[in-house]
Design a protein around this motif. Structure first.
Motif, PDB file in Angstrom:
ATOM      1  N   LYS A   1      37.463  41.380  45.348  1.00 29.35           N
ATOM      2  CA  LYS A   1      37.262  42.794  45.550  1.00 29.35           C
ATOM      3  C   LYS A   1      38.035  43.611  44.505  1.00 29.35           C
ATOM      4  CE  LYS A   1      37.187  46.310  48.919  1.00 29.35           C
ATOM      5  NZ  LYS A   1      37.633  46.716  50.369  1.00 29.35           N
ATOM      6  N   LEU A   2      37.499  44.337  43.776  1.00 26.34           N
ATOM      7  CA  LEU A   2      38.323  45.186  43.210  1.00 26.34           C
ATOM      8  C   LEU A   2      39.313  46.205  43.879  1.00 26.34           C
ATOM      9  CD1 LEU A   2      38.906  46.455  40.153  1.00 26.34           C
ATOM     10  CD2 LEU A   2      37.402  48.155  40.653  1.00 26.34           C
TER      11      LEU A   2
ATOM     12  N   PRO B   1      38.837  40.830  39.843  1.00 31.84           N
ATOM     13  CA  PRO B   1      37.908  41.325  40.418  1.00 31.84           C
ATOM     14  C   PRO B   1      36.343  40.994  40.069  1.00 31.84           C
ATOM     15  CG  PRO B   1      39.831  42.802  39.859  1.00 31.84           C
ATOM     16  CD  PRO B   1      39.951  41.546  39.165  1.00 31.84           C
TER      17      PRO B   1
END
Length: 126
Positions: free
Chosen positions: A77-78, A32
């Motif tokens: 993306k986290l 991430p």
């Protein structure tokens, strides 16, 4: 980043790029917040068109795997643990569905496919 595109694969090239990036994201190879190669750079490395990579990145963003900052680049993306687990399950289900279609094309019965799957799972546990 190593992306291998197979011209003999029936899937479109952008799908191959997308699936390989998803695998790298879900297995933790891409972390991430990590920046992805630019569209142009990845297209050059993969020996494909910018349009192919752009389509893959657009799909990845739409599906929640990456985000893009205008003029800055695209990043992993986290995802929360539950979200990440659901993404893994969704990917596994898609591949399983493909495998079931393949089994049906070979005229295998559901029982035959279940038996093969059980055996594979048992062998994998050893």
């Amino acid at each position: 980043m190593w992306i291998h595109l197979n011209d003999e694969d029936a899937r479109p090239l952008y799908v191959q790029v997308k699936e390989q990036l998803i695998r790298e994201i879900l297995n933790g190879s891409l972390q991430p917040g990590e920046e992805l190669p630019s569209i142009r750079r990845l297209a050059k490395e993969a020996r494909t068109s910018v349009i192919t990579v752009k389509r893959a990145y657009q799909d990845l963003e739409q599906e929640g795997y990456i985000f893009t900052r205008a003029g800055k680049g695209s990043y992993v993306k986290l995802q929360l643990d539950d979200e990440r687990k659901n993404m893994k399950k969704r990917q596994f289900k898609e591949k399983t569905d493909e495998l079931l279609v393949f089994g049906k094309q070979l005229h295998l019965s559901n029982d035959d496919m279940r038996q093969i799957m059980r055996k594979c799972l048992e062998e994998g546990e050893r």
